[in-house]
Design a protein around this motif. Structure first.
Motif, PDB file in Angstrom:
ATOM      1  N   GLY A  63       0.833  -1.204   0.000  1.00 27.19           N
ATOM      2  CA  GLY A  63       0.000   0.000   0.000  1.00 27.19           C
ATOM      3  C   GLY A  63       0.860   1.243   0.000  1.00 27.19           C
ATOM      4  O   GLY A  63       0.612   2.203  -0.742  1.00 27.19           O
ATOM      5  N   GLN A  64       1.891   1.222   0.807  1.00 23.20           N
ATOM      6  CA  GLN A  64       2.802   2.362   0.856  1.00 23.20           C
ATOM      7  C   GLN A  64       3.525   2.533  -0.485  1.00 23.20           C
ATOM      8  O   GLN A  64       3.775   3.668  -0.923  1.00 23.20           O
ATOM      9  CB  GLN A  64       3.810   2.159   1.987  1.00 23.20           C
ATOM     10  N   ALA A  65       3.834   1.436  -1.150  1.00 23.27           N
ATOM     11  CA  ALA A  65       4.471   1.532  -2.468  1.00 23.27           C
ATOM     12  C   ALA A  65       3.542   2.241  -3.449  1.00 23.27           C
ATOM     13  O   ALA A  65       3.989   3.044  -4.279  1.00 23.27           O
ATOM     14  CB  ALA A  65       4.828   0.131  -2.970  1.00 23.27           C
ATOM     15  N   ILE A  66       2.257   1.959  -3.350  1.00 21.93           N
ATOM     16  CA  ILE A  66       1.298   2.625  -4.239  1.00 21.93           C
ATOM     17  C   ILE A  66       1.125   4.087  -3.835  1.00 21.93           C
ATOM     18  O   ILE A  66       1.021   4.971  -4.687  1.00 21.93           O
ATOM     19  CB  ILE A  66      -0.040   1.856  -4.218  1.00 21.93           C
ATOM     20  N   GLN A  67       1.129   4.331  -2.538  1.00 20.65           N
ATOM     21  CA  GLN A  67       1.103   5.724  -2.077  1.00 20.65           C
ATOM     22  C   GLN A  67       2.293   6.488  -2.679  1.00 20.65           C
ATOM     23  O   GLN A  67       2.143   7.612  -3.172  1.00 20.65           O
ATOM     24  CB  GLN A  67       1.155   5.724  -0.541  1.00 20.65           C
ATOM     25  N   ASN A  68       3.441   5.865  -2.677  1.00 23.93           N
ATOM     26  CA  ASN A  68       4.614   6.484  -3.287  1.00 23.93           C
ATOM     27  C   ASN A  68       4.427   6.690  -4.789  1.00 23.93           C
ATOM     28  O   ASN A  68       4.775   7.736  -5.333  1.00 23.93           O
ATOM     29  CB  ASN A  68       5.858   5.628  -3.011  1.00 23.93           C
ATOM     30  N   MET A  69       3.869   5.693  -5.448  1.00 24.24           N
ATOM     31  CA  MET A  69       3.611   5.835  -6.891  1.00 24.24           C
ATOM     32  C   MET A  69       2.662   7.001  -7.143  1.00 24.24           C
ATOM     33  O   MET A  69       2.871   7.801  -8.064  1.00 24.24           O
ATOM     34  CB  MET A  69       3.014   4.537  -7.444  1.00 24.24           C
ATOM     35  N   ASN A  70       1.619   7.110  -6.347  1.00 25.48           N
ATOM     36  CA  ASN A  70       0.683   8.231  -6.512  1.00 25.48           C
ATOM     37  C   ASN A  70       1.426   9.564  -6.424  1.00 25.48           C
ATOM     38  O   ASN A  70       1.177  10.476  -7.209  1.00 25.48           O
ATOM     39  CB  ASN A  70      -0.420   8.167  -5.454  1.00 25.48           C
ATOM     40  N   ILE A  71       2.331   9.663  -5.476  1.00 27.78           N
ATOM     41  CA  ILE A  71       3.097  10.903  -5.330  1.00 27.78           C
ATOM     42  C   ILE A  71       3.997  11.118  -6.545  1.00 27.78           C
ATOM     43  O   ILE A  71       4.059  12.213  -7.113  1.00 27.78           O
ATOM     44  CB  ILE A  71       3.941  10.853  -4.036  1.00 27.78           C
ATOM     45  N   LEU A  72       4.663  10.074  -6.969  1.00 24.56           N
ATOM     46  CA  LEU A  72       5.569  10.181  -8.114  1.00 24.56           C
ATOM     47  C   LEU A  72       4.857  10.690  -9.366  1.00 24.56           C
ATOM     48  O   LEU A  72       5.428  11.425 -10.175  1.00 24.56           O
ATOM     49  CB  LEU A  72       6.187   8.808  -8.432  1.00 24.56           C
ATOM     50  N   PHE A  73       3.574  10.286  -9.515  1.00 25.72           N
ATOM     51  CA  PHE A  73       2.843  10.632 -10.738  1.00 25.72           C
ATOM     52  C   PHE A  73       1.836  11.765 -10.525  1.00 25.72           C
ATOM     53  O   PHE A  73       0.998  12.015 -11.377  1.00 25.72           O
ATOM     54  CB  PHE A  73       2.158   9.383 -11.306  1.00 25.72           C
ATOM     55  N   GLY A  74       1.931  12.415  -9.382  1.00 26.48           N
ATOM     56  CA  GLY A  74       1.081  13.573  -9.149  1.00 26.48           C
ATOM     57  C   GLY A  74      -0.395  13.266  -8.959  1.00 26.48           C
ATOM     58  O   GLY A  74      -1.252  14.132  -9.123  1.00 26.48           O
ATOM     59  N   LEU A  75      -0.705  12.044  -8.576  1.00 26.99           N
ATOM     60  CA  LEU A  75      -2.106  11.676  -8.312  1.00 26.99           C
ATOM     61  C   LEU A  75      -2.453  12.003  -6.868  1.00 26.99           C
ATOM     62  O   LEU A  75      -1.580  12.133  -6.015  1.00 26.99           O
ATOM     63  CB  LEU A  75      -2.300  10.173  -8.520  1.00 26.99           C
ATOM     64  N   PRO A  76      -3.757  12.138  -6.579  1.00 25.38           N
ATOM     65  CA  PRO A  76      -4.141  12.239  -5.172  1.00 25.38           C
ATOM     66  C   PRO A  76      -3.566  11.036  -4.428  1.00 25.38           C
ATOM     67  O   PRO A  76      -3.659   9.886  -4.893  1.00 25.38           O
ATOM     68  CB  PRO A  76      -5.673  12.190  -5.210  1.00 25.38           C
ATOM     69  N   GLU A  77      -2.996  11.316  -3.291  1.00 21.57           N
ATOM     70  CA  GLU A  77      -2.173  10.309  -2.638  1.00 21.57           C
ATOM     71  C   GLU A  77      -2.953   9.070  -2.195  1.00 21.57           C
ATOM     72  O   GLU A  77      -2.382   7.998  -2.022  1.00 21.57           O
ATOM     73  CB  GLU A  77      -1.494  10.962  -1.430  1.00 21.57           C
ATOM     74  N   THR A  78      -4.248   9.226  -2.014  1.00 25.44           N
ATOM     75  CA  THR A  78      -5.049   8.101  -1.518  1.00 25.44           C
ATOM     76  C   THR A  78      -5.614   7.230  -2.631  1.00 25.44           C
ATOM     77  O   THR A  78      -6.242   6.205  -2.338  1.00 25.44           O
ATOM     78  CB  THR A  78      -6.230   8.615  -0.677  1.00 25.44           C
ATOM     79  N   THR A  79      -5.373   7.618  -3.888  1.00 26.93           N
ATOM     80  CA  THR A  79      -6.009   6.889  -4.991  1.00 26.93           C
ATOM     81  C   THR A  79      -5.757   5.378  -4.906  1.00 26.93           C
ATOM     82  O   THR A  79      -4.611   4.938  -4.855  1.00 26.93           O
ATOM     83  CB  THR A  79      -5.489   7.414  -6.345  1.00 26.93           C
ATOM     84  N   GLY A  80      -6.813   4.623  -4.881  1.00 23.91           N
ATOM     85  CA  GLY A  80      -6.702   3.176  -4.923  1.00 23.91           C
ATOM     86  C   GLY A  80      -6.397   2.523  -3.583  1.00 23.91           C
ATOM     87  O   GLY A  80      -6.416   1.290  -3.471  1.00 23.91           O
ATOM     88  N   ILE A  81      -6.134   3.319  -2.577  1.00 22.74           N
ATOM     89  CA  ILE A  81      -5.789   2.730  -1.270  1.00 22.74           C
ATOM     90  C   ILE A  81      -6.581   3.388  -0.139  1.00 22.74           C
ATOM     91  O   ILE A  81      -6.165   3.389   1.019  1.00 22.74           O
ATOM     92  CB  ILE A  81      -4.263   2.848  -0.991  1.00 22.74           C
TER      93      ILE A  81
END
Lengths: 351, 351, 351, 351
Positions: free
Chosen positions: D326-344
């Motif tokens: 989940g944290q890896a996806i949170q990091n991905m969201n940040i890397l790609f400028g998505l809302p940080e909670t997307t998908g998690i």
């Protein structure tokens, strides 16, 4: 044969006393009391005891019980033991109290942590704290044995060899303990139902668990410290398991003291030499609670963390046996001059 | 003292034999073999046995073991027992095989279900199926005891009283069994790791479990039926628990036969009268596997479902004790003329 | 947005509705009732919902709730749904009852198994049994959806494809079901505490569980049989796990009918073609309850046991999702014309 | 859509990435690698993903994967990430490494604790330690994100608000951590089988767990201390549960500093204000791991033990989600400028 009665025989510690005493070759069970199940055959309450015991539960008649028995085991909620203990003392019967009422030697400390007035402070002086590995000689002469709490048993066995050796800051111990759910007793409590405990871990009663002063009292005594100057942190955690306690103890080494792990281990091996229930593990071997399942055995692992100047000790016991009923029988054996292992020799059940 | 050896002492059934035999007052353990842990002190492998046994594991030297021991317990994977059994017979030693190689009386059936050739079919005729409650007299005279499988033990105890009574269709039984994970042994198998078993229930080996023919063989014998005409369905399920089997058995009543639940219960009580390990529960009380935890006791509950014309029976045992090692010791006690409960009297651990 | 209210929001099925509906993109939660926790913020009762829902629990005010909501979910003990359902019908609101009061179409059967009088038998006729895979079209037009029990969901999904096909004796099914402890709800019941459930398996309510008539009713309907001539045996078992049901179903093939396993599997694949929540496993693959953990998915495995003339089917679901709250949302989606998977698409949590 | 690949997709963290990413509305899964299950449809390996993903596992072809994907998640044993990271950097692809190879900024420390040579020390400088609540801005600009270990995540969230505040001895922390067995991965290891883990608690890797230097590095940085002067004790324990970590942290207050519990709690609330995944509990409420089950949420409880001069903090997370995938996806969201909670965003599964 020793005639034994169990007051509060249908809680989990009571049931464990029944299980162990029915196989004790020097004991005859003469009374099992239960407020909730009075008049019911014991195996109706606990079918695993079918064919092992043919007593029925009886009401809590102090006179009758203390007349009939040579030794009375009290497995009652705190605050209820005093009249039983007083009557046993009056009649010259031995009593082993598995509850908390006689563990703290100072009534004021009891009242501070339990929020009730102690009704027989005059009896506290002669109650002996029943941790046989530490107080065998006092127990032999005792009339009242205060059986230690489950957490203090694991905690004190963990640190006793270090106390008063000039090695550690005994007053600054941190004890992080993990207990199975049976420690909370057989109570219909929402927080104890399966859906709440399974696949779940939590701390509880942080900084205010009632076993804390008991640990501080005994450590202070062994270390020769002022009990009011102790600052031991004790944090209990609920585990998704039925039985077992693991105490993880962190002890700061004193300035300039840097023993090796093997030196500390030797200290433990000497301290517990000849103890039938204490097992000191080799370096790198860490106790598992399952090793003690259903047994009176305790397993102690330890190391010295040179990098931080700490000794780390973990001790595993079965909270219902060495942490309660097995230790109570060990105390009874001592009280009556029997070999200390009688009836509680068996190994744990593994897996 | 009976000198006993355990071949395959570091699997779970081997470890349970060690635990129970170290406390058996008529037995001296003289040999523990282990291919994997040869030369290691036994408590290094199983620390819960610290202080209980001071033997080291040894290699599987048939000559040496069968010379030294009066009785040999075999706890080996199927296919490996034959040379041990043959040597025991040759030397006049008793042997209790906890594996499958001598349970099926017909080599062809063994080969059909186990997919290996039986290497000593001539010995099958004299092996006795060691379920004491059903075959006590044959066991007394046996040289080779084939200890039943865990599932067949629970299944056969469930239905034996009904077989041959004209009440049920013995050939059409359905047995839905639930076992703890220890039944799969101490093996580093991915399907057995905690994350796969915990909080999980599944059926496995549906319609092809190797305990199926064993059940059919014994039911046919007791019911006086042709073993080749049996159509018993047996479905094992893996439970998220370590120990215990619950067998739930569905038996169709024969046309026109409608006994009451109490009539059937009386039949069970008469059949098992005097059996120290068998407990028949009252109407509406259903056995729990935990009652038998660590013990050799079996608990049987039953009812008659008049609406459907079926008898439903559930039996709870500990798969490693009454389902394996405890029963093996019960058989040894019979073989050597000891009281049958010696060393295995203890109640289960509850909770 | 659909305005949804949950009556009985602090039991386990209520909590699961809250969890799922807070993430349903077409739903706004407008009311959560709880007698025990009235006025408390919902995350105080269930901290895992912190930040997910900002409603407080409210008292059970029928008028207010049925005024505010477009759909009302009832998660109440049996016997309490009638006034809510009646009021919803009067006001033209949709209602999904997760309790038992509207599942049985005949009040007499309800009263026979539940031992209470049904207070609105006139409403039974229009209640639709809400198992979408079997009754999608009736649900679309319904005002009252009676959400099936957890056991019947697993049982009926197991056998629906076989019913009325001339293959099996639908009236003689045996269903041996295994459920996690959450099925008993969030109740402070001694039999549910951890020490009693952990490492333990038992049958309960044998031959008298209230889900039995529900199963018989629906099987009879699908098979075209007289509901009074059904003789289905249903035996529930309590598992040491929190979530999940595995139903193991035994179906006798009719005389002379001997389909292959692949023929039967094809029947299932056709029957459930396009169903997003139903997964038919390949031969030899047996469903595990953990696969469905926290999800609305069902997994079905099956084989034909030619030797005995039986089909054996096992179906795994999460009792709180497909067996209760997830299915209730699936029904809501149908009632409101939404894609049926909305908000409940997610896979199970594994491991 | 972000095209994502998972290298090592069939371990437990890989599987959790697949579960979460299949429901992430901005992500398309383009590659799942597995050495063991190459060419098998993913749901054959993990049936709970039936119908959720239709990719087959593929071999670990660096060129192909890094060509196809915009972001690569590495879920590999330590020592294997370097070539993947190097190639991602070369091709300008983002990489989130869930393993240990890029967490420690000094190669010498890595080599001291992992006993292998680091093969690309020049890349360490630009890897960002991916704990979003502490390093969000650096992550935004990163090419290489080193996803924190599960234990450090829980530990650092516990103490970050205190670091550098002049309140505690950051260099003398004691962290007693409890983890579910899934943290050890999906490996056929004897010590992980059910019979060894169930109903059992133990410490392991005492004074030498590899997450220790990671914790010291980050605490030193936040506190402005010399990383070589840190003396943090970290003790991991294995719990009989599948998921969840509880970190219990003991922090000594500095001489003369005695904040109230509410002052400290306010500090935490300010520090984590606006954080969607961090929940600070009220006084006396202690986090339970089950609250976070299957979710990216973290729960923090704390108190000040005035008697001993310590702050005690416990933090609960799901080791596979906030502690890994989940944290890896949170990091991905940040890397790609998505809302940080997307998908998690989802809450935990309770009970």
């Amino acid at each position: 044969m020793i005639r034994a009665a169990i007051v509060g025989a249908t809680g989990y510690t009571g049931a464990e006393l029944v299980r162990l005493l029915t196989r004790h070759r020097e004991v005859e069970l003469v009374g099992l009391t239960s407020r909730q199940y009075a008049d019911q055959p014991y195996p109706n309450v606990y079918p695993h005891m079918s064919g092992q015991v043919d007593l029925a539960c009886q009401t809590q008649d102090i006179d009758n019980i203390t007349d009939t028995a040579d030794v009375v085991f009290l497995a009652l909620p705190h605050g209820l033991s005093v009249p039983w203990v007083a009557e046993c003392v009056r009649k010259g019967k031995k009593v082993v109290d598995l509850g908390a009422d006689f563990r703290l030697r100072r009534a004021a400390v009891y009242e501070q942590w339990y929020h009730v007035t102690h009704e027989a402070p005059e009896l506290l002086a002669e109650a002996v704290y029943g941790l046989p590995e530490l107080k065998r000689e006092q127990i032999q002469k005792a009339r009242i044995v205060a059986n230690p709490g489950c957490y203090p048993t694991a905690s004190l066995l963990s640190v006793a060899p270090l106390c008063g050796q000039g090695l550690i800051r005994e007053d600054r111990l941190i004890i992080d303990a993990k207990s199975g759910a049976s420690g909370a007793g057989r109570n219909a409590n929402l927080a104890l139902i399966y859906g709440e405990v399974n696949e779940n871990v939590k701390a509880y009663n942080v900084a205010k668990h009632r076993h804390n002063p008991e640990i501080e009292q005994e450590v202070a005594e062994r270390a020769g410290l002022d009990p009011d100057a102790m600052a031991i942190t004790f944090t209990p955690h609920l585990m998704p398991m039925t039985r077992g306690i693991l105490a993880t103890v962190y002890a700061d080494l004193k300035e300039g003291v840097r023993p090796s792990a093997e030196e500390v281990r030797d200290l433990y091996r000497q301290f517990y030499a000849g103890e039938p229930f204490i097992h000191i593990m080799d370096e790198g071997v860490w106790p598992q609670t399952k090793w003690s399942y259903g047994s009176n055995h305790a397993f102690i692992g330890l190391t010295v963390e040179a990098r931080t100047g700490r000794i780390i000790i973990t001790t595993a016991i079965d909270n219902l046996v060495k942490g309660a009923s097995g230790q109570a029988i060990q105390n009874m054996n001592i009280l009556f001059g029997l070999p200390e292992t009688t009836g509680i020799e068996a190994a744990g059940i593994y897996p």
